[in-house]
Design an enzyme around this catalytic site. Structure first.
Site, short mmCIF file in Angstrom:
data_model
loop_
_atom_site.label_atom_id
_atom_site.label_comp_id
_atom_site.label_asym_id
_atom_site.label_seq_id
_atom_site.Cartn_x
_atom_site.Cartn_y
_atom_site.Cartn_z
CB SER A 41 -0.94 -0.20 1.20
OG SER A 41 -1.82 -0.92 1.19
CG HIS A 73 -2.91 -1.65 -3.65
ND1 HIS A 73 -2.19 -2.87 -3.18
CD2 HIS A 73 -3.16 -1.25 -2.68
CE1 HIS A 73 -1.76 -2.73 -2.01
NE2 HIS A 73 -2.44 -1.65 -1.59
CG HIS A 95 -4.85 -6.72 0.74
ND1 HIS A 95 -4.55 -5.99 -0.39
CD2 HIS A 95 -3.54 -6.31 1.62
CE1 HIS A 95 -3.50 -5.13 0.01
NE2 HIS A 95 -2.92 -5.41 1.11
CE1 TYR A 97 -8.52 -4.77 1.76
CE2 TYR A 97 -6.94 -5.62 3.33
CZ TYR A 97 -7.25 -4.60 2.35
OH TYR A 97 -6.45 -3.77 1.69
CD GLU A 98 -7.96 -6.37 -2.48
OE1 GLU A 98 -8.22 -5.89 -3.58
OE2 GLU A 98 -6.78 -6.45 -2.11
CB ALA A 125 1.44 0.45 4.30
CG MET A 227 -4.99 -5.34 7.37
SD MET A 227 -6.26 -4.14 6.96
CE MET A 227 -6.67 -3.10 8.46
CB SER A 228 -0.42 -7.58 3.26
OG SER A 228 0.62 -6.85 3.81
CG ASN A 251 -1.11 3.87 10.82
OD1 ASN A 251 -1.03 3.16 9.78
ND2 ASN A 251 -1.90 3.27 12.12
CG HIS A 263 -6.66 3.73 2.18
ND1 HIS A 263 -5.94 2.57 2.48
CD2 HIS A 263 -6.56 3.61 1.04
CE1 HIS A 263 -5.35 2.20 1.50
NE2 HIS A 263 -5.82 2.86 0.45
N1 HPA Z 1 -3.62 -1.68 11.45
C1 HPA Z 1 -3.74 -2.55 10.48
N2 HPA Z 1 -3.03 -2.72 9.09
C2 HPA Z 1 -2.44 -1.35 8.75
C3 HPA Z 1 -2.53 -0.25 9.73
C4 HPA Z 1 -2.86 -0.40 11.19
O1 HPA Z 1 -2.83 0.59 11.96
N3 HPA Z 1 -1.59 0.57 9.19
C5 HPA Z 1 -1.55 0.15 7.81
N4 HPA Z 1 -2.02 -1.18 7.74
#
Ligand code: HPA
Length: 288
Positions: A41, A73, A95, A97-98, A125, A227-228, A251, A263
């Site tokens: 990401s 992406h 991902h 979740y998609e 990320a 998430m990956s 973050n 996002h």
């Molecule tokens: N949590 C989960 N997945 C993420 C985050 C997060 O804070 N930041 C980027 N991907």
């Protein structure tokens, strides 16, 4: 926007299906890649920082290949050279979740293995659970906690593909110690690359974590959360591929923060991380 997931996506692929993808790539490029790269990401622009692209293939042109549907992406496969190394680079990944199965999410790694890739450099990320991490910092992944895999969502579920590896593969050195040492060396030599090292926790998403979940993830030893990655690395290790994993901290993922990650924030931090990630990767490639 983007691809519509299939109603009954495949739970696993056999060698015939995997090699069909390899054949489709070989129709476009004769390159023999040694290194596979996955850009996560907000990191799509890394490809513009030094890779000599010889061919590019939109994901939709490849059979079975999972398409990406979220912002940041674009979804393209690049073949070419970078710092003298023949590389196969994925700009964007699918991902769980998609709506894809773990087998679909990790199919590209199987394809890389059949193409001859020996080293996988995987980026993402991630949220920083470690309070010392700031957005824009990079974290070398020392180890991971595959939470979704531990409770059943393993990409290795199903008939074992003996061609690649054993039924019960070791995950002891999931992130190659030598490659990590090399990356640390590169970061030391180059200036302005804050490089931490830590444990990545892989979740399914797409929802961000509750404060209680963040406290839990930190208490079990997590430094970053995303998430990956963990599925791809599991498949890579099953097939004996050496892995270097780098998280870009997009973050803070700490429970007393007022602001929740968005996002957009992930993408903005990505812009800071892109040149750092690119220089680090290039330095590693140059020393392989
Ligand atoms: N949590 C989960 N997945 C993420 C985050 C997060 O804070 N930041 C980027 N991907």
């Amino acid at each position: 926007m983007g691809a519509r997931p299939e109603l009954h996506p495949p739970e696993y692929f056999d060698l015939v299906a995997i090699d069909r993808v390899v054949d489709a790539i070989r129709e476009v490029s004769a390159l023999q890649p040694r290194v596979g790269l996955i850009l996560g990401s907000g990191l799509a622009a890394v490809v513009e920082h030094g890779m000599e692209v010889e061919s590019s293939i939109p994901y939709e042109d490849l059979p079975y290949w999972p398409m990406t549907s979220i912002l940041g992406h674009p979804g393209k496969l690049f073949l070419g050279h970078w710092a003298g190394q023949p590389v196969m680079l994925m700009q964007g990944r699918a991902h769980y979740y998609e709506g894809y199965t773990m087998a679909q999410v990790t199919l590209p790694v199987r394809v890389m293995q059949r193409m001859g890739v020996e080293i996988l450099i995987v980026t993402n990320a991630a949220g920083g659970l470690n309070p010392a991490f700031e957005p824009g910092d990079l974290m070398l992944i020392r180890d991971h906690i595959n939470l979704v895999g531990m409770v059943g969502l393993s990409p290795l579920r199903g008939p074992n593909l003996e061609t690649f590896g054993p039924r019960f593969p070791s995950m002891r050195h999931a992130y190659d110690p030598e490659l990590r040492a090399l990356a640390r060396q590169v970061a030391e030599e180059l200036e302005d690359i804050p490089l931490h090292e830590g444990v990545y926790v892989g979740l399914a998403g797409p929802q961000f974590e509750t404060p209680a979940e963040l406290r839990f993830l930190r208490s079990i030893g997590g430094d970053a959360v995303g998430m990956s990655t963990v599925g791809e690395v599991t498949v890579a290790r099953h097939g004996g591929t050496r892995v270097l994993g780098i998280s870009g901290i997009s973050n803070k993922a700490v429970w007393d923060e007022e602001l929740e990650p968005t996002h957009e924030e992930v993408l903005e931090a990505g812009r800071v991380m892109v040149p750092r990630m690119a220089r680090l990767i290039e330095g590693v490639l140059r020393r392989l």
